[in-house]
Design a protein around this motif. Structure first.
Motif, short mmCIF file in Angstrom:
data_model
loop_
_atom_site.label_atom_id
_atom_site.label_comp_id
_atom_site.label_asym_id
_atom_site.label_seq_id
_atom_site.Cartn_x
_atom_site.Cartn_y
_atom_site.Cartn_z
N PHE A 1 64.58 12.85 29.95
CA PHE A 1 65.97 12.71 29.57
C PHE A 1 66.17 11.90 28.30
O PHE A 1 67.22 11.94 27.70
CB PHE A 1 66.76 12.06 30.71
CG PHE A 1 66.88 12.90 31.95
CD1 PHE A 1 66.34 14.18 32.02
CD2 PHE A 1 67.55 12.42 33.06
CE1 PHE A 1 66.45 14.95 33.16
CE2 PHE A 1 67.67 13.18 34.21
CZ PHE A 1 67.12 14.44 34.27
N GLY A 2 65.16 11.12 27.91
CA GLY A 2 65.26 10.33 26.68
C GLY A 2 66.20 9.14 26.80
O GLY A 2 66.77 8.69 25.80
N PRO B 1 56.80 18.72 28.38
CA PRO B 1 57.16 19.96 27.67
C PRO B 1 58.64 20.28 27.86
O PRO B 1 59.20 20.03 28.93
CB PRO B 1 56.27 21.02 28.33
CG PRO B 1 55.96 20.45 29.69
CD PRO B 1 55.91 18.96 29.52
N ARG B 2 59.25 20.82 26.83
CA ARG B 2 60.67 21.17 26.91
C ARG B 2 60.90 22.39 27.80
O ARG B 2 62.02 22.65 28.24
CB ARG B 2 61.22 21.46 25.51
CG ARG B 2 61.28 20.28 24.58
CD ARG B 2 62.30 19.25 25.02
NE ARG B 2 61.71 18.21 25.86
CZ ARG B 2 62.39 17.33 26.53
NH1 ARG B 2 63.69 17.33 26.51
NH2 ARG B 2 61.79 16.42 27.25
N ARG B 3 59.87 23.18 28.02
CA ARG B 3 60.01 24.41 28.81
C ARG B 3 58.86 24.50 29.81
O ARG B 3 57.70 24.27 29.47
CB ARG B 3 60.00 25.62 27.88
CG ARG B 3 60.23 26.96 28.59
CD ARG B 3 60.10 28.11 27.58
NE ARG B 3 60.35 29.39 28.19
CZ ARG B 3 61.51 30.04 28.16
NH1 ARG B 3 62.54 29.48 27.55
NH2 ARG B 3 61.65 31.21 28.74
N ILE B 4 59.19 24.80 31.05
CA ILE B 4 58.21 25.01 32.11
C ILE B 4 58.32 26.46 32.56
O ILE B 4 59.41 26.93 32.88
CB ILE B 4 58.47 24.09 33.33
CG1 ILE B 4 58.46 22.62 32.92
CG2 ILE B 4 57.48 24.37 34.44
CD1 ILE B 4 57.10 22.05 32.65
N ALA C 1 72.12 23.35 35.33
CA ALA C 1 72.65 22.17 36.01
C ALA C 1 72.70 21.00 35.04
O ALA C 1 71.89 20.91 34.11
CB ALA C 1 71.78 21.81 37.22
N VAL C 2 73.65 20.11 35.29
CA VAL C 2 73.78 18.88 34.52
C VAL C 2 73.45 17.72 35.44
O VAL C 2 73.93 17.67 36.58
CB VAL C 2 75.21 18.71 33.95
CG1 VAL C 2 75.36 17.35 33.26
CG2 VAL C 2 75.54 19.84 32.99
N PHE C 3 72.61 16.81 34.98
CA PHE C 3 72.26 15.61 35.74
C PHE C 3 73.19 14.49 35.31
O PHE C 3 73.34 14.23 34.12
CB PHE C 3 70.81 15.20 35.48
CG PHE C 3 69.80 16.19 35.99
CD1 PHE C 3 69.23 16.04 37.25
CD2 PHE C 3 69.43 17.28 35.23
CE1 PHE C 3 68.29 16.94 37.73
CE2 PHE C 3 68.49 18.20 35.68
CZ PHE C 3 67.92 18.03 36.94
N SER D 1 61.53 30.18 34.78
CA SER D 1 61.33 29.08 33.83
C SER D 1 62.55 28.18 33.81
O SER D 1 63.66 28.58 34.15
CB SER D 1 61.05 29.62 32.42
OG SER D 1 62.19 30.22 31.87
N ILE D 2 62.29 26.92 33.41
CA ILE D 2 63.36 25.96 33.20
C ILE D 2 63.22 25.36 31.81
O ILE D 2 62.10 25.13 31.34
CB ILE D 2 63.37 24.84 34.27
CG1 ILE D 2 62.00 24.18 34.40
CG2 ILE D 2 63.82 25.36 35.61
CD1 ILE D 2 61.95 23.07 35.41
N ARG D 3 64.32 25.17 31.16
CA ARG D 3 64.34 24.57 29.81
C ARG D 3 65.19 23.32 29.87
O ARG D 3 66.33 23.35 30.30
CB ARG D 3 64.90 25.55 28.78
CG ARG D 3 63.98 26.73 28.51
CD ARG D 3 64.55 27.69 27.46
NE ARG D 3 65.78 28.32 27.95
CZ ARG D 3 66.99 28.06 27.44
NH1 ARG D 3 67.13 27.17 26.49
NH2 ARG D 3 68.05 28.68 27.91
N TRP D 4 64.60 22.20 29.40
CA TRP D 4 65.32 20.92 29.40
C TRP D 4 66.10 20.77 28.11
O TRP D 4 65.59 21.02 27.03
CB TRP D 4 64.34 19.77 29.56
CG TRP D 4 63.58 19.84 30.82
CD1 TRP D 4 62.34 20.34 31.01
CD2 TRP D 4 64.03 19.41 32.12
NE1 TRP D 4 61.98 20.26 32.34
CE2 TRP D 4 62.99 19.69 33.03
CE3 TRP D 4 65.21 18.81 32.57
CZ2 TRP D 4 63.09 19.38 34.39
CZ3 TRP D 4 65.31 18.50 33.92
CH2 TRP D 4 64.25 18.79 34.81
N LEU D 5 67.33 20.32 28.23
CA LEU D 5 68.18 20.05 27.06
C LEU D 5 68.56 18.58 27.12
O LEU D 5 69.28 18.15 28.03
CB LEU D 5 69.43 20.91 27.03
CG LEU D 5 69.22 22.43 26.77
CD1 LEU D 5 68.82 23.14 28.05
CD2 LEU D 5 70.48 23.02 26.21
#
Length: 200
Positions: A96-97, A131-134, A169-171, A193-197
């Motif tokens: 999440f940074g 990784p940004r993408r799984i 989804a938003v955390f 796949s999931i991509r993190w933003l």
């Protein structure tokens, strides 16, 4: 002046050096914490603590910068080895940074305790950039199983929402502030796949 006082005096400069090299606040915090652990373990006090700390933080940051980056499988495998609290901290920091104050607020501990914990996780990961993408149904399932329960345990909530025109989804933290989001890709009716933003 004690070692901890010398270190705290130099901390802003050390963080600035690490951030300039790595371009990431989260990684810079980890490098600064590793620098402290190495400084505290030194049996002989350096002639110039400031010069020692500057050289050490630069060396650690440069080593991290050039280290080969492992793939998603290695990253997920590391996550599965951590305790639930360590997982939550790792996700907040690496995925999440979030900065230390945000992590401390989310986890419910002091910033000092949070720095110690992120430092420990950093040394365990050595490091494993996320990784940004799984991709792959099995790896996606392992990832979500490792991450979601750990976050729910500290009060993070998930809000279903369309992300980049895809299901996602938003955390959010306990105060309702958005921490990160993910977008899902489906194949044959299963999440593939999931991509993190992360936040800008």
């Amino acid at each position: 002046m004690s070692r901890s006082e010398e270190f705290e005096k130099a901390r802003p400069s050390l963080f600035s050096i690490a951030q300039r090299i790595l371009g990431s606040e989260a990684e810079a915090e980890q490098v600064v914490q590793e620098t402290w652990l190495r400084y505290a373990a030194e049996t002989v006090a350096p002639a110039s603590p400031e010069k020692y700390l500057m050289a050490e933080v630069t060396r650690i940051a440069m080593r991290r910068l050039v280290r080969p980056r492992p793939g998603p499988t290695a990253a997920v495998a590391l996550l599965e080895q951590l305790s639930p609290l360590e997982r939550a901290v790792f996700v907040l920091s690496e995925i999440f940074g979030c900065d230390v104050s945000e992590i401390a607020s989310a986890v419910g501990c002091s910033e000092a305790a949070c720095r110690r914990l992120t430092g420990a996780v950093s040394l365990m990961s050595d490091p494993v950039p996320w990784p940004r993408r799984i991709e792959g149904a099995e790896l996606v399932a392992r990832t979500l199983a490792a991450i979601v329960p750990a976050l729910l345990r500290i009060g993070v909530t998930l809000e279903q929402q369309e992300i980049s025109r895809r299901p996602g989804a938003v955390f959010r933290d306990r105060e309702g502030r958005a921490l990160s989001s993910l977008a899902l890709d489906f194949l044959d009716g299963r999440i593939h796949s999931i991509r993190w933003l992360t936040r800008s």
